[in-house]
Motif scaffolding. Structure first.
Motif, mmCIF file in Angstrom:
data_model
loop_
_atom_site.group_PDB
_atom_site.id
_atom_site.type_symbol
_atom_site.label_atom_id
_atom_site.label_comp_id
_atom_site.label_asym_id
_atom_site.label_seq_id
_atom_site.Cartn_x
_atom_site.Cartn_y
_atom_site.Cartn_z
ATOM 1 N N GLN A 146 -27.426 -59.853 -8.068
ATOM 2 C CA GLN A 146 -26.297 -60.279 -8.890
ATOM 3 C C GLN A 146 -26.690 -60.331 -10.358
ATOM 4 O O GLN A 146 -25.911 -59.897 -11.230
ATOM 5 C CB GLN A 146 -25.790 -61.646 -8.440
ATOM 6 C CG GLN A 146 -24.550 -62.123 -9.200
ATOM 7 C CD GLN A 146 -23.361 -61.192 -9.045
ATOM 8 O OE1 GLN A 146 -23.005 -60.832 -7.925
ATOM 9 N NE2 GLN A 146 -22.746 -60.785 -10.148
ATOM 10 N N HIS A 153 -26.760 -56.821 -11.677
ATOM 11 C CA HIS A 153 -25.398 -56.343 -11.946
ATOM 12 C C HIS A 153 -24.873 -56.905 -13.253
ATOM 13 O O HIS A 153 -24.297 -56.169 -14.079
ATOM 14 C CB HIS A 153 -24.460 -56.731 -10.803
ATOM 15 C CG HIS A 153 -23.016 -56.474 -11.113
ATOM 16 N ND1 HIS A 153 -22.195 -57.442 -11.682
ATOM 17 C CD2 HIS A 153 -22.251 -55.364 -10.979
ATOM 18 C CE1 HIS A 153 -20.997 -56.929 -11.876
ATOM 19 N NE2 HIS A 153 -20.999 -55.684 -11.445
ATOM 20 N N GLU A 165 -24.107 -54.056 -15.834
ATOM 21 C CA GLU A 165 -22.711 -53.647 -15.777
ATOM 22 C C GLU A 165 -21.724 -54.746 -16.153
ATOM 23 O O GLU A 165 -20.524 -54.494 -16.210
ATOM 24 C CB GLU A 165 -22.390 -53.129 -14.369
ATOM 25 C CG GLU A 165 -23.188 -51.884 -14.015
ATOM 26 C CD GLU A 165 -22.943 -51.353 -12.619
ATOM 27 O OE1 GLU A 165 -23.288 -50.192 -12.361
ATOM 28 O OE2 GLU A 165 -22.405 -52.110 -11.776
ATOM 29 N N SER A 224 -28.733 -53.197 -5.371
ATOM 30 C CA SER A 224 -27.716 -53.072 -4.324
ATOM 31 C C SER A 224 -26.308 -53.466 -4.764
ATOM 32 O O SER A 224 -25.336 -53.106 -4.089
ATOM 33 C CB SER A 224 -28.124 -53.902 -3.100
ATOM 34 O OG SER A 224 -28.257 -55.280 -3.439
ATOM 35 N N SER A 225 -26.142 -54.182 -5.865
ATOM 36 C CA SER A 225 -24.808 -54.567 -6.328
ATOM 37 C C SER A 225 -24.296 -53.709 -7.479
ATOM 38 O O SER A 225 -23.215 -53.972 -8.011
ATOM 39 C CB SER A 225 -24.808 -56.045 -6.754
ATOM 40 O OG SER A 225 -25.006 -56.891 -5.643
ATOM 41 N N LEU A 226 -25.040 -52.693 -7.859
ATOM 42 C CA LEU A 226 -24.632 -51.846 -8.975
ATOM 43 C C LEU A 226 -23.566 -50.850 -8.533
ATOM 44 O O LEU A 226 -23.772 -50.074 -7.594
ATOM 45 C CB LEU A 226 -25.840 -51.105 -9.541
ATOM 46 C CG LEU A 226 -26.883 -51.967 -10.243
ATOM 47 C CD1 LEU A 226 -28.096 -51.122 -10.636
ATOM 48 C CD2 LEU A 226 -26.292 -52.653 -11.476
ATOM 49 N N LYS A 227 -22.449 -50.828 -9.217
ATOM 50 C CA LYS A 227 -21.358 -49.913 -8.868
ATOM 51 C C LYS A 227 -21.709 -48.468 -9.193
ATOM 52 O O LYS A 227 -21.231 -47.546 -8.531
ATOM 53 C CB LYS A 227 -20.083 -50.327 -9.601
ATOM 54 C CG LYS A 227 -19.513 -51.665 -9.163
ATOM 55 C CD LYS A 227 -18.226 -51.983 -9.887
ATOM 56 C CE LYS A 227 -17.647 -53.313 -9.410
ATOM 57 N NZ LYS A 227 -16.383 -53.651 -10.118
ATOM 58 N N LEU A 228 -22.529 -48.269 -10.209
ATOM 59 C CA LEU A 228 -22.866 -46.917 -10.650
ATOM 60 C C LEU A 228 -24.264 -46.503 -10.197
ATOM 61 O O LEU A 228 -24.899 -45.641 -10.819
ATOM 62 C CB LEU A 228 -22.769 -46.822 -12.171
ATOM 63 C CG LEU A 228 -21.375 -47.046 -12.767
ATOM 64 C CD1 LEU A 228 -21.425 -46.987 -14.278
ATOM 65 C CD2 LEU A 228 -20.385 -46.033 -12.224
ATOM 66 N N ASP A 249 -25.406 -44.628 -7.833
ATOM 67 C CA ASP A 249 -25.593 -43.203 -7.577
ATOM 68 C C ASP A 249 -25.719 -42.419 -8.874
ATOM 69 O O ASP A 249 -26.501 -41.456 -8.966
ATOM 70 C CB ASP A 249 -24.430 -42.648 -6.752
ATOM 71 C CG ASP A 249 -24.470 -43.109 -5.303
ATOM 72 O OD1 ASP A 249 -25.549 -43.550 -4.857
ATOM 73 O OD2 ASP A 249 -23.425 -43.015 -4.629
ATOM 74 N N TYR A 250 -24.968 -42.814 -9.877
ATOM 75 C CA TYR A 250 -25.077 -42.160 -11.186
ATOM 76 C C TYR A 250 -26.450 -42.384 -11.792
ATOM 77 O O TYR A 250 -27.063 -41.452 -12.331
ATOM 78 C CB TYR A 250 -23.991 -42.684 -12.121
ATOM 79 C CG TYR A 250 -24.178 -42.289 -13.557
ATOM 80 C CD1 TYR A 250 -23.998 -40.964 -13.956
ATOM 81 C CD2 TYR A 250 -24.545 -43.224 -14.513
ATOM 82 C CE1 TYR A 250 -24.179 -40.589 -15.285
ATOM 83 C CE2 TYR A 250 -24.719 -42.867 -15.837
ATOM 84 C CZ TYR A 250 -24.547 -41.549 -16.222
ATOM 85 O OH TYR A 250 -24.728 -41.177 -17.521
#
Length: 260
Positions: free
Chosen positions: A204, A207, A211, A239-243, A245-246
């Motif tokens: 958290q 994140h 972000e 594990s909580s990062l929305k991006l 894969d980018y």
């Protein structure tokens, strides 16, 4: 800000040690910012290995620690001066007189903080600053609510941080309530900041740092303003990062010569 996601601690330690080694090869009298805590330990292990086995030379380097407890007697095993000595300085050939920390036992704490800032400036500023990340988003001991422009100063620890650090003491009651820490403004002046975070308990905070908004509630988010910040994570911390894969795609396709 560059976000690097790696499988685990061994890969993280190797990558960050590469950055330190490259700096020392190009600038033998580099100024290192030294963090304590569990996150940088594998990096110190790897640097010690490279010194012993490959002759990585720290003889002209200088180190500044991020913070220090207030009120611990000199030589206390959990003072950060002692921790850095055990974890890093005694394991390489850095001159002990060139490893400097803020004075948490000074009679005049504000004057000692100003003097510490002066010593960093006198050495030309910090070339590479290692950072860990607290579960509440703190870096150094800049707790939530810290000024984003703050300098080295005395801070009160929140109870979560004291509980997190109680594992290093015999009991929570022994953990000091106050510390001296480099400020967020001080950290922003480093030429390269490398933040390490591992484990799901940091997800958290990672994140919020990467972000979330730039906000004093997550002091580490100030690194969004840093011109050269590297955020190096394991899969659990990311594990909580929305991006995510980018970030993986970007790192996998960056030029090999670029480094961190």
């Amino acid at each position: 800000m560059e976000v690097v996601i790696l499988p685990g601690g061994r890969q993280i330690a190797s990558l960050v040690a590469d950055a330190v080694e490259n700096l020392l090869r190009n600038k033998p009298d580099a100024v290192l910012g030294l963090a304590t805590g569990s996150s940088p330990l594998p990096v110190y292990d790897e640097l010690a290995r490279r010194h012993e086995q490959a002759g990585l030379d720290f003889s002209r380097a200088c180190g500044f620690t991020l913070d220090e407890y207030v009120g611990l007697e000199p030589g206390h095993p959990e003072s950060y001066r002692e921790v850095i000595r055990r974890d890093f300085a005694d394991r390489v050939n850095i001159d002990p007189d060139n490893v400097l920390g803020p004075d948490g036992s000074a009679a005049d704490i504000p004057a000692a903080c100003r003097a510490y800032e002066d010593r960093i400036r006198e050495r030309g500023g910090i070339d590479l600053q290692l950072l860990g990340l607290g579960t509440d988003g703190h870096i150094g001991f800049n707790e939530p609510g810290s000024s984003l422009a703050s300098r080295t100063r005395i801070k009160s620890l929140i109870e979560q941080t004291r509980r997190d650090n109680a594992r290093f003491f015999r009991s929570l009651d022994e953990v000091p309530h106050h510390v001296v820490t480099q400020g967020l403004g001080t950290i922003l002046e480093s030429r390269h900041a490398i933040l390490l975070a591992t484990g799901a308990q940091k997800a958290q905070a990672v994140h919020d740092l990467v972000e979330g908004p730039l906000a004093a509630i997550c002091p580490a988010s100030v690194l969004q303003l840093h011109p050269h910040a590297s955020i190096v994570l394991d899969e659990a911390a990311a594990s909580s990062l929305k991006l995510a894969d980018y970030y993986r795609h970007t790192y996998e396709h960056k030029p090999a010569w670029q480094g961190l």
